[in-house]
Design a protein around this motif. Structure first.
Motif, mmCIF file in Angstrom:
data_model
loop_
_atom_site.group_PDB
_atom_site.id
_atom_site.type_symbol
_atom_site.label_atom_id
_atom_site.label_comp_id
_atom_site.label_asym_id
_atom_site.label_seq_id
_atom_site.Cartn_x
_atom_site.Cartn_y
_atom_site.Cartn_z
ATOM 1 N N ALA A 172 0.858 -1.187 0.000
ATOM 2 C CA ALA A 172 0.000 0.000 0.000
ATOM 3 C C ALA A 172 0.893 1.235 0.000
ATOM 4 C CB ALA A 172 -0.902 -0.012 1.222
ATOM 5 N N VAL A 173 0.554 2.219 -0.828
ATOM 6 C CA VAL A 173 1.385 3.416 -0.945
ATOM 7 C C VAL A 173 0.508 4.658 -0.905
ATOM 8 C CG1 VAL A 173 3.109 2.197 -2.331
ATOM 9 C CG2 VAL A 173 1.283 3.457 -3.476
ATOM 10 N N LYS A 174 1.131 5.789 -0.595
ATOM 11 C CA LYS A 174 0.474 7.080 -0.764
ATOM 12 C C LYS A 174 0.777 7.540 -2.181
ATOM 13 C CE LYS A 174 1.462 8.304 4.041
ATOM 14 N NZ LYS A 174 2.263 9.211 4.913
ATOM 15 N N ALA A 175 -0.253 7.751 -2.973
ATOM 16 C CA ALA A 175 -0.050 8.153 -4.363
ATOM 17 C C ALA A 175 -0.972 9.305 -4.703
ATOM 18 C CB ALA A 175 -0.304 6.977 -5.306
ATOM 19 N N SER A 176 -0.459 10.253 -5.467
ATOM 20 C CA SER A 176 -1.270 11.386 -5.903
ATOM 21 C C SER A 176 -0.696 11.912 -7.210
ATOM 22 C CB SER A 176 -1.289 12.491 -4.843
ATOM 23 O OG SER A 176 0.032 12.963 -4.600
ATOM 24 N N TRP A 177 -1.525 12.586 -7.959
ATOM 25 C CA TRP A 177 -1.064 13.207 -9.196
ATOM 26 C C TRP A 177 -0.390 14.534 -8.874
ATOM 27 C CZ3 TRP A 177 -0.740 10.696 -13.583
ATOM 28 C CH2 TRP A 177 -1.593 9.630 -13.849
ATOM 29 N N GLN A 178 0.856 14.709 -9.393
ATOM 30 C CA GLN A 178 1.501 16.010 -9.269
ATOM 31 C C GLN A 178 1.229 16.860 -10.498
ATOM 32 O OE1 GLN A 178 5.668 16.715 -9.816
ATOM 33 N NE2 GLN A 178 5.839 17.697 -7.811
ATOM 34 N N SER A 179 1.097 16.201 -11.641
ATOM 35 C CA SER A 179 0.739 16.869 -12.885
ATOM 36 C C SER A 179 0.055 15.835 -13.777
ATOM 37 C CB SER A 179 1.982 17.455 -13.581
ATOM 38 O OG SER A 179 2.849 16.419 -14.007
ATOM 39 N N GLU A 180 -0.235 16.216 -14.986
ATOM 40 C CA GLU A 180 -1.001 15.345 -15.887
ATOM 41 C C GLU A 180 -0.302 14.022 -16.161
ATOM 42 O OE1 GLU A 180 -2.697 15.649 -20.453
ATOM 43 O OE2 GLU A 180 -2.513 17.472 -19.247
ATOM 44 N N ASN A 181 1.019 14.004 -16.156
ATOM 45 C CA ASN A 181 1.747 12.759 -16.444
ATOM 46 C C ASN A 181 2.829 12.463 -15.406
ATOM 47 O OD1 ASN A 181 3.505 14.770 -17.104
ATOM 48 N ND2 ASN A 181 4.017 14.005 -19.149
ATOM 49 N N ARG A 182 2.585 12.917 -14.184
ATOM 50 C CA ARG A 182 3.565 12.659 -13.125
ATOM 51 C C ARG A 182 2.848 12.298 -11.823
ATOM 52 N NH1 ARG A 182 8.018 17.018 -12.553
ATOM 53 N NH2 ARG A 182 8.796 15.829 -14.352
ATOM 54 N N LEU A 183 3.228 11.149 -11.266
ATOM 55 C CA LEU A 183 2.681 10.700 -9.994
ATOM 56 C C LEU A 183 3.694 10.896 -8.879
ATOM 57 C CD1 LEU A 183 0.907 7.333 -10.920
ATOM 58 C CD2 LEU A 183 -0.190 9.284 -9.810
ATOM 59 N N ARG A 184 3.181 11.185 -7.702
ATOM 60 C CA ARG A 184 4.008 11.277 -6.507
ATOM 61 C C ARG A 184 3.710 10.056 -5.633
ATOM 62 N NH1 ARG A 184 6.025 15.926 -3.644
ATOM 63 N NH2 ARG A 184 4.890 17.221 -5.130
ATOM 64 N N PHE A 185 4.745 9.285 -5.313
ATOM 65 C CA PHE A 185 4.602 8.094 -4.483
ATOM 66 C C PHE A 185 5.365 8.295 -3.173
ATOM 67 C CE2 PHE A 185 3.916 6.121 -8.662
ATOM 68 C CZ PHE A 185 2.875 5.246 -8.400
ATOM 69 N N ALA A 186 4.791 7.843 -2.078
ATOM 70 C CA ALA A 186 5.490 7.824 -0.794
ATOM 71 C C ALA A 186 5.279 6.457 -0.163
ATOM 72 C CB ALA A 186 4.963 8.921 0.124
ATOM 73 N N LEU A 187 6.374 5.795 0.189
ATOM 74 C CA LEU A 187 6.319 4.489 0.845
ATOM 75 C C LEU A 187 7.633 4.222 1.549
ATOM 76 C CD1 LEU A 187 6.752 1.619 -1.760
ATOM 77 C CD2 LEU A 187 7.099 4.011 -2.320
ATOM 78 N N LYS A 188 7.623 3.249 2.437
ATOM 79 C CA LYS A 188 8.803 2.925 3.230
ATOM 80 C C LYS A 188 9.620 1.823 2.560
ATOM 81 C CE LYS A 188 6.511 4.373 7.484
ATOM 82 N NZ LYS A 188 5.912 3.966 8.758
ATOM 83 N N ASN A 189 10.918 2.068 2.453
ATOM 84 C CA ASN A 189 11.879 1.093 1.944
ATOM 85 C C ASN A 189 11.392 0.405 0.668
ATOM 86 O OD1 ASN A 189 14.325 -0.240 2.031
ATOM 87 N ND2 ASN A 189 13.586 -1.883 3.359
#
Length: 236
Positions: A172-189
Protein backbone atom coordinates in the motif's frame (compact mmCIF):
# COMPACT_ATOMS: atom_id res chain seq x y z
CA UNK A 1 66.63 30.66 -1.52
CA UNK A 2 64.22 29.47 1.18
CA UNK A 3 63.71 25.71 1.23
CA UNK A 4 60.07 24.56 0.92
CA UNK A 5 58.59 23.33 4.21
CA UNK A 6 55.47 21.36 4.99
CA UNK A 7 52.73 23.68 6.14
CA UNK A 8 52.35 21.70 9.36
CA UNK A 9 56.04 22.19 10.19
CA UNK A 10 55.87 25.92 9.46
CA UNK A 11 52.85 26.20 11.76
CA UNK A 12 54.71 24.41 14.57
CA UNK A 13 57.50 26.96 14.21
CA UNK A 14 55.07 29.88 14.17
CA UNK A 15 52.79 29.08 17.10
CA UNK A 16 54.74 26.51 19.15
CA UNK A 17 52.07 23.79 18.95
CA UNK A 18 52.70 20.06 18.57
CA UNK A 19 52.85 18.44 15.14
CA UNK A 20 49.50 16.71 15.74
CA UNK A 21 47.88 19.97 16.83
CA UNK A 22 49.23 21.64 13.70
CA UNK A 23 47.70 18.91 11.53
CA UNK A 24 44.34 19.28 13.26
CA UNK A 25 44.40 23.07 12.88
CA UNK A 26 45.12 22.71 9.16
CA UNK A 27 42.63 19.90 8.49
CA UNK A 28 39.98 21.89 10.33
CA UNK A 29 40.34 24.80 7.91
CA UNK A 30 41.81 27.19 10.51
CA UNK A 31 45.03 28.00 8.62
CA UNK A 32 45.50 30.37 5.70
CA UNK A 33 48.39 30.78 3.29
CA UNK A 34 48.50 34.27 1.81
CA UNK A 35 44.88 34.68 2.89
CA UNK A 36 43.58 31.44 1.33
CA UNK A 37 42.48 28.47 3.45
CA UNK A 38 44.72 25.44 2.96
CA UNK A 39 43.61 22.21 4.64
CA UNK A 40 46.44 19.91 3.55
CA UNK A 41 49.23 19.53 6.15
CA UNK A 42 51.67 18.37 3.43
CA UNK A 43 51.22 21.58 1.44
CA UNK A 44 54.65 23.15 0.78
CA UNK A 45 55.34 26.78 1.66
CA UNK A 46 58.37 29.03 1.34
CA UNK A 47 57.96 32.77 1.89
CA UNK A 48 54.14 32.84 1.96
CA UNK A 49 52.28 34.43 4.86
CA UNK A 50 50.93 31.64 7.11
CA UNK A 51 48.28 32.56 9.71
CA UNK A 52 46.24 30.69 12.30
CA UNK A 53 42.69 31.80 13.06
CA UNK A 54 42.50 33.15 16.66
CA UNK A 55 39.42 30.95 17.24
CA UNK A 56 41.17 27.79 16.03
CA UNK A 57 40.54 24.51 17.86
CA UNK A 58 42.86 21.52 17.58
CA UNK A 59 40.06 19.00 17.16
CA UNK A 60 39.15 16.63 14.36
CA UNK A 61 36.49 18.10 12.03
CA UNK A 62 32.92 17.04 12.79
CA UNK A 63 31.61 14.27 10.52
CA UNK A 64 29.46 15.62 7.70
CA UNK A 65 26.61 14.28 5.59
CA UNK A 66 26.33 15.25 1.93
CA UNK A 67 23.09 15.24 -0.07
CA UNK A 68 23.77 14.67 -3.78
CA UNK A 69 21.29 15.18 -6.62
CA UNK A 70 22.28 12.31 -8.89
CA UNK A 71 21.53 12.39 -12.62
CA UNK A 72 19.50 9.43 -13.86
CA UNK A 73 21.35 6.11 -13.77
CA UNK A 74 24.51 7.40 -12.06
CA UNK A 75 26.30 4.67 -10.09
CA UNK A 76 27.41 5.17 -6.49
CA UNK A 77 31.14 5.29 -7.26
CA UNK A 78 30.68 7.90 -9.98
CA UNK A 79 28.46 9.94 -7.67
CA UNK A 80 31.09 9.78 -4.92
CA UNK A 81 33.74 10.95 -7.38
CA UNK A 82 31.52 13.95 -8.18
CA UNK A 83 31.59 15.16 -4.58
CA UNK A 84 34.06 18.03 -4.52
CA UNK A 85 34.13 21.68 -3.52
CA UNK A 86 33.44 22.79 -7.10
CA UNK A 87 30.13 20.90 -7.29
CA UNK A 88 28.66 22.33 -4.08
CA UNK A 89 25.34 23.97 -5.00
CA UNK A 90 25.79 27.72 -5.42
CA UNK A 91 22.67 28.38 -3.37
CA UNK A 92 24.09 26.42 -0.41
CA UNK A 93 27.63 27.80 -0.22
CA UNK A 94 26.86 30.02 2.76
CA UNK A 95 26.37 27.19 5.28
CA UNK A 96 29.77 25.50 5.56
CA UNK A 97 33.21 25.76 4.00
CA UNK A 98 34.14 22.57 2.13
CA UNK A 99 37.30 20.84 3.34
CA UNK A 100 39.14 17.97 1.66
CA UNK A 101 38.39 15.82 4.70
CA UNK A 102 34.67 16.17 4.06
CA UNK A 103 34.98 13.95 0.99
CA UNK A 104 36.96 11.16 2.64
CA UNK A 105 35.59 7.99 4.28
CA UNK A 106 32.06 8.63 3.02
CA UNK A 107 29.51 5.79 3.14
CA UNK A 108 26.09 5.60 1.56
CA UNK A 109 22.80 4.10 2.65
CA UNK A 110 19.21 3.92 1.37
CA UNK A 111 19.93 2.87 -2.21
CA UNK A 112 18.40 4.77 -5.09
CA UNK A 113 16.13 2.76 -7.41
CA UNK A 114 17.94 1.49 -10.52
CA UNK A 115 17.94 4.10 -13.30
CA UNK A 116 16.43 6.77 -11.04
CA UNK A 117 17.69 10.29 -10.48
CA UNK A 118 17.56 12.37 -7.33
CA UNK A 119 18.60 12.23 -3.70
CA UNK A 120 21.64 10.16 -2.71
CA UNK A 121 23.03 10.37 0.82
CA UNK A 122 26.73 10.14 1.69
CA UNK A 123 27.76 10.35 5.33
CA UNK A 124 30.75 10.15 7.68
CA UNK A 125 28.41 9.92 10.68
CA UNK A 126 27.95 6.31 11.87
CA UNK A 127 24.68 7.27 13.60
CA UNK A 128 23.12 8.46 10.35
CA UNK A 129 24.44 5.46 8.43
CA UNK A 130 22.95 3.12 11.03
CA UNK A 131 19.58 4.85 10.81
CA UNK A 132 19.51 4.68 7.02
CA UNK A 133 20.35 0.97 7.05
CA UNK A 134 18.96 -0.57 10.25
CA UNK A 135 15.84 1.62 10.30
CA UNK A 136 15.17 1.57 6.55
CA UNK A 137 11.81 -0.17 7.00
CA UNK A 138 10.57 2.76 9.08
CA UNK A 139 11.75 5.64 6.90
CA UNK A 140 9.39 6.92 4.22
CA UNK A 141 10.81 7.76 0.82
CA UNK A 142 9.17 9.97 -1.78
CA UNK A 143 9.55 9.55 -5.53
CA UNK A 144 8.19 11.43 -8.51
CA UNK A 145 7.39 9.08 -11.39
CA UNK A 146 6.76 10.27 -14.94
CA UNK A 147 4.15 8.01 -16.52
CA UNK A 148 2.35 7.36 -19.78
CA UNK A 149 -0.95 5.63 -20.46
CA UNK A 150 -4.41 5.84 -18.91
CA UNK A 151 -4.96 4.99 -15.25
CA UNK A 152 -7.76 2.54 -14.49
CA UNK A 153 -10.84 3.75 -12.62
CA UNK A 154 -10.20 4.15 -8.90
CA UNK A 155 -6.49 3.57 -9.54
CA UNK A 156 -5.30 5.82 -6.72
CA UNK A 157 -7.59 4.07 -4.26
CA UNK A 158 -6.28 0.70 -5.41
CA UNK A 159 -2.70 1.86 -4.87
CA UNK A 160 -3.52 3.12 -1.38
CA UNK A 161 -4.97 -0.28 -0.38
CA UNK A 162 -2.25 -2.49 -1.87
CA UNK A 163 -2.98 -5.17 -4.43
CA UNK A 164 -1.93 -8.45 -6.00
CA UNK A 165 -0.49 -8.06 -9.51
CA UNK A 166 0.93 -10.90 -11.64
CA UNK A 167 1.72 -12.88 -8.51
CA UNK A 168 3.37 -9.90 -6.78
CA UNK A 169 1.90 -8.58 -3.54
CA UNK A 170 2.32 -4.85 -3.98
CA UNK A 171 2.58 -2.61 -0.90
CA UNK A 172 0.00 0.00 0.00
CA UNK A 173 1.38 3.42 -0.94
CA UNK A 174 0.47 7.08 -0.76
CA UNK A 175 -0.05 8.15 -4.36
CA UNK A 176 -1.27 11.39 -5.90
CA UNK A 177 -1.06 13.21 -9.20
CA UNK A 178 1.50 16.01 -9.27
CA UNK A 179 0.74 16.87 -12.88
CA UNK A 180 -1.00 15.35 -15.89
CA UNK A 181 1.75 12.76 -16.44
CA UNK A 182 3.56 12.66 -13.12
CA UNK A 183 2.68 10.70 -9.99
CA UNK A 184 4.01 11.28 -6.51
CA UNK A 185 4.60 8.09 -4.48
CA UNK A 186 5.49 7.82 -0.79
CA UNK A 187 6.32 4.49 0.84
CA UNK A 188 8.80 2.93 3.23
CA UNK A 189 11.88 1.09 1.94
CA UNK A 190 10.66 0.54 -1.65
CA UNK A 191 11.97 -2.76 -3.06
CA UNK A 192 13.79 -2.71 -6.42
CA UNK A 193 11.46 -2.33 -9.40
CA UNK A 194 8.35 -1.68 -7.32
CA UNK A 195 7.39 1.56 -9.08
CA UNK A 196 7.23 -0.07 -12.50
CA UNK A 197 4.93 -2.76 -11.06
CA UNK A 198 2.76 -0.25 -9.22
CA UNK A 199 2.29 1.72 -12.41
CA UNK A 200 1.57 -1.36 -14.55
CA UNK A 201 -1.00 -2.56 -12.02
CA UNK A 202 -3.13 0.54 -12.65
CA UNK A 203 -2.63 0.72 -16.42
CA UNK A 204 0.38 3.04 -16.59
CA UNK A 205 3.99 2.76 -17.71
CA UNK A 206 6.78 4.31 -15.62
CA UNK A 207 9.04 6.46 -17.79
CA UNK A 208 11.38 8.15 -15.29
CA UNK A 209 11.90 8.12 -11.52
CA UNK A 210 13.27 10.82 -9.23
CA UNK A 211 13.69 10.53 -5.46
CA UNK A 212 13.07 13.83 -3.72
CA UNK A 213 12.86 12.89 -0.04
CA UNK A 214 14.06 10.39 2.58
CA UNK A 215 12.29 10.76 5.91
CA UNK A 216 12.30 14.45 6.80
CA UNK A 217 15.14 15.31 4.40
CA UNK A 218 14.52 16.53 0.85
CA UNK A 219 17.04 17.31 -1.84
CA UNK A 220 15.56 20.80 -2.24
CA UNK A 221 16.80 23.23 -4.87
CA UNK A 222 20.03 21.43 -5.73
CA UNK A 223 20.79 21.15 -9.48
CA UNK A 224 21.51 17.70 -10.93
CA UNK A 225 25.14 16.71 -10.43
CA UNK A 226 25.56 19.00 -7.41
CA UNK A 227 25.23 18.56 -3.63
CA UNK A 228 24.64 20.31 -0.33
CA UNK A 229 25.38 19.67 3.33
CA UNK A 230 22.78 18.14 5.66
CA UNK A 231 21.97 20.82 8.23
CA UNK A 232 21.84 20.20 11.96
CA UNK A 233 18.06 20.84 11.92
CA UNK A 234 17.30 18.09 9.40
CA UNK A 235 16.45 14.57 10.52
CA UNK A 236 15.90 11.40 8.54
Amino acid sequence: MTEPLRLSKRLVELVGCSRREAELFIEGGWVTVDGEVVDTPQFKVTTEQVALDPLAQATAPEPVTLLFNAPAGMQVQMAMASLKAETLSQEHRFSKRPLKGHFLRQSTGCDLQAGASGLMVFTQDWRILRKLTSDADRIEQEYLVDVSGEMIDEGLNALSRGMLYQGWELPAVKASWQSENRLRFALKNPPPGVFALLCEAVGLKAQALRRIRIGGVSIGKVPAGQWRYLSSQEKF
